[in-house]
Design a protein around this motif. Structure first.
Motif, PDB file in Angstrom:
ATOM      1  N   ASN A 110      -1.891  34.039  47.166  1.00 12.88           N
ATOM      2  CA  ASN A 110      -1.229  32.886  47.751  1.00 12.88           C
ATOM      3  C   ASN A 110       0.220  33.251  48.077  1.00 12.88           C
ATOM      4  O   ASN A 110       0.917  33.862  47.277  1.00 12.88           O
ATOM      5  CB  ASN A 110      -1.280  31.752  46.731  1.00 12.88           C
ATOM      6  N   MET A 111       0.660  32.882  49.279  1.00 14.79           N
ATOM      7  CA  MET A 111       2.013  33.257  49.700  1.00 14.79           C
ATOM      8  C   MET A 111       3.075  32.765  48.725  1.00 14.79           C
ATOM      9  O   MET A 111       4.037  33.471  48.424  1.00 14.79           O
ATOM     10  CB  MET A 111       2.304  32.663  51.073  1.00 14.79           C
ATOM     11  N   ILE A 112       2.895  31.541  48.219  1.00 15.72           N
ATOM     12  CA  ILE A 112       3.922  30.982  47.345  1.00 15.72           C
ATOM     13  C   ILE A 112       3.966  31.741  46.024  1.00 15.72           C
ATOM     14  O   ILE A 112       5.031  32.004  45.471  1.00 15.72           O
ATOM     15  CB  ILE A 112       3.662  29.480  47.138  1.00 15.72           C
ATOM     16  N   ARG A 113       2.798  32.150  45.544  1.00 12.82           N
ATOM     17  CA  ARG A 113       2.789  32.932  44.307  1.00 12.82           C
ATOM     18  C   ARG A 113       3.457  34.278  44.502  1.00 12.82           C
ATOM     19  O   ARG A 113       4.092  34.806  43.585  1.00 12.82           O
ATOM     20  CB  ARG A 113       1.360  33.129  43.826  1.00 12.82           C
ATOM     21  N   ILE A 114       3.308  34.848  45.687  1.00  8.47           N
ATOM     22  CA  ILE A 114       3.976  36.126  45.953  1.00  8.47           C
ATOM     23  C   ILE A 114       5.489  35.947  45.906  1.00  8.47           C
ATOM     24  O   ILE A 114       6.217  36.768  45.340  1.00  8.47           O
ATOM     25  CB  ILE A 114       3.503  36.679  47.312  1.00  8.47           C
ATOM     26  N   LEU A 115       5.962  34.820  46.458  1.00  5.73           N
ATOM     27  CA  LEU A 115       7.403  34.554  46.390  1.00  5.73           C
ATOM     28  C   LEU A 115       7.846  34.428  44.935  1.00  5.73           C
ATOM     29  O   LEU A 115       8.917  34.907  44.551  1.00  5.73           O
ATOM     30  CB  LEU A 115       7.736  33.272  47.150  1.00  5.73           C
TER      31      LEU A 115
END
Lengths: 493, 104
Positions: free
Chosen positions: B26-31
């Protein structure tokens, strides 16, 4: 106290204010005029700083902000910093002028020019920084502006994907550099470059120093696209608008290399990093040249060519001698002109034909003769053909590896350089061959052509008469390799 | 003892960040993974500032750098989140496995 020339660092704010003024009062082209004027002023400011630097006895200018180190931040400007700043501001001027026509159909242009200027200021700040803290703040300024610029055309998939990939990798790189900075702080109790160097330079290598070395190579390597860490570059450079690609490829990745060189020479002796860098250099140039051969997208091809050029520059760093760093500095400047020109003129081709596919551009060269001529000059320069400036700096780079006793590096470098002509010539051949039926393209607008012609003339000029670049690069490399005592002494007294 | 714990915490945070970046989709988890990696640097600064103090006053240099770095990390994540919002608005996904159109 900030001296007058450094006030040019506030250029982004000026552009922002005038941009909004221009939008609200509907004065046509106000922000473009201000943006061009500010980037021209930055070149002039760097020249003034150069004159100030010339008049100092030991060739270092130090400006403290809020007190003396270790607590206060400072700018410490030497010839290498000036050299980098000059390359950045010159390329930023070309890119800004080019953007006036290239970006005219886009919206949010005030933000565009502000960010473009902020990115240039970030790079200049990185080159001038006298401590790791200032360095990191300007580094992030440069990075954050470039993330937004890569994803500027946010209504399409490509820029969003490329921007996100670039952002993730580059932010990880910044986090790694930050961790290395923390360890250096733990070892020396300061982040000031001069104090770090006087505490750590020449000490025996130990576990922590190897750890920091690894972190630095990975952190800066991500930004300067050294091969195992390069994967963001071939996506981000083609998807960005062409003037931004020119800035990214021409100067941003070199700023990463500048950071690596600066920190390595401050903390380590050249033999400590010579072999690691040599291996990375070989891997970088071989891999990038092979992959560039497979590309269909002209900007993607140029992006891979940037990675290969980064490999050639690392040859100079691995030699570690003043001569090698001379080649590196000269190639940074020459590459900023050549790759800047290559991206700008291929940007004109993309702008007028509406495609980035090389095969679909067959015969376009006959309809856009001037743009194609400038692109060919840039490509020949990148391939290292004599009478272009690329030849001069590549010659010095490969020669320096011989001086350091690494003949295999020279052989591989020359072979790679020759091999790279294969894909440059393919682009040229496609552009000038017989056009297909029904292809109608006009020459690019005069302003865009004008910028590319000026850069092409500079490439040929510095190829035939390289003395000014070489003498500046010589004093830059002397400042980096042999000027360490001055660099430390200017702060510690 | 104390030193080993602190250094272990720094490396643990760093490894959690790397793990998060390499496994999460998930993009947000990567952030969030990026933030965690940056925090390992912050923790290292705080710890070394504490070490240098002689345990009387903590070195203000480390502390001020950490405050600035938190701000910069916030900026980076703000840009990242805006990219995520744009990706979601147009393509209705925040899954990085869909970020595969650009290759080679």
């Amino acid at each position: 106290m900030i001296p007058a020339p450094l006030l040019a660092m506030f250029a982004p704010i000026v552009i922002l204010v005038f941009g909004f003024l221009g939008e609200n009062t509907r004065v046509g082209k106000l922000r473009e005029a201000v943006a061009v004027a500010m980037s021209a002023a930055s070149v002039a400011a760097v020249y003034v700083l150069y004159l100030m630097l010339k008049s100092t006895p030991d060739g270092i200018l130090v400006f403290y902000l809020q007190g003396a180190p270790p607590l206060g931040a400072c700018f410490e400007i030497d010839m290498l910093g000036i050299f980098m700043a000059f390359s950045v501001t010159l390329l930023a001027l070309f890119a800004t002028v080019y953007s006036v026509r290239y970006m005219e159909h886009d919206t949010r242009l005030t933000e565009f020019y502000t960010l473009l200027s902020a990115m240039a200021v970030g790079m200049v700040g990185v080159a001038f920084a006298g401590d790791f803290f200032t360095f990191f703040v300007f580094w992030e300024l440069m990075c954050i502006s470039s993330y937004v610029l890569v994803a500027f055309r946010k209504d399409r998939w490509g820029p969003i994907e490329a921007g996100f990939k670039y952002m993730v990798m580059s932010a990880v790189g910044a986090a790694i550099i930050f961790l290395a900075m923390a360890f250096l702080y733990g070892m020396a109790g300061t982040v000031n470059f001069a104090q770090l160097s006087s505490a750590l330079h020449g000490q025996p290598m130990g576990l922590w120093r190897y750890t920091v070395f690894g972190l630095l190579v990975v952190g800066f390597g991500i930004k300067s696209a050294i091969v195992p860490m390069h994967t963001w570059l071939p996506d981000a450079h083609p998807e960005a608008p062409s003037p931004i690609s020119a800035m990214l490829s021409g100067m941003l990745i070199e700023t990463g290399l500048y950071g690596l060189c600066r920190v390595l020479f401050l903390i380590y002796e050249p033999p400590a990093f010579s072999m690691t860098i040599a291996v990375l250099s070989v891997v970088t140039m071989c891999f990038a040249n092979l992959l560039a051969l497979l590309q269909q997208d002209i900007k993607r091809l140029l992006a891979y060519s940037s990675i290969a050029q980064m490999g050639y520059m690392l040859v100079g760093l691995s030699a570690g001698s003043p001569y090698g760093m001379l080649g590196l500095a000269a190639h940074v400047f020459n590459h900023s002109l050549m790759k800047g020109l290559a991206f700008l003129s291929s940007g004109s081709l993309v702008h007028m034909t509406g495609t980035r596919d090389i095969d679909k551009m067959k015969g376009v060269g006959r309809m856009m003769p001037v743009t194609t001529l400038t692109l060919c000059i840039a490509l020949l320069g990148l391939g290292g053909v004599p009478a272009t400036n690329g030849f001069v700096s590549k010659f010095i780079l490969f020669n320096s590896a011989l001086g350091a006793g690494m003949w295999w590096l020279t052989v591989l470098g020359v072979l790679n350089s020759a091999f790279s002509m294969a894909y440059y010539l393919r682009v040229m051949k496609t552009l000038i061959s017989e056009p297909e039926e029904g292809l109608k393209v006009r020459e690019a607008p005069a302003l865009m052509v004008g910028v590319t012609v000026v850069m092409a003339v500079l490439i040929i000029f510095f190829g035939i008469y390289p003395a000014p670049v070489i003498s500046l690069a010589h004093s830059a490399s002397e400042a980096l390799v042999n000027g360490l005592k001055n660099y430390i002494g200017a702060v510690l007294g | 003892m104390n030193e080993a714990v602190c250094l272990a915490a720094i490396f643990a945070l760093f490894s959690i960040g790397v793990y998060c970046l390499s496994v999460k989709r998930n993009m947000i988890r990567i952030l969030l993974g990026i933030e965690i990696m940056l925090n390992s640097g912050n923790l290292a600064f705080i710890y070394f500032a504490f070490l240098r103090s002689g345990r009387a006053f903590v070195d203000p240099l480390g502390q001020s750098i950490v405050i600035m770095s938190i701000v910069l990390g916030g900026c980076v994540v703000a840009v990242g989140l805006s990219l995520v919002v744009n990706a979601y608005k147009q393509f209705k996904t925040t899954d990085v496995r869909k970020l595969r159109r650009l290759k080679w």
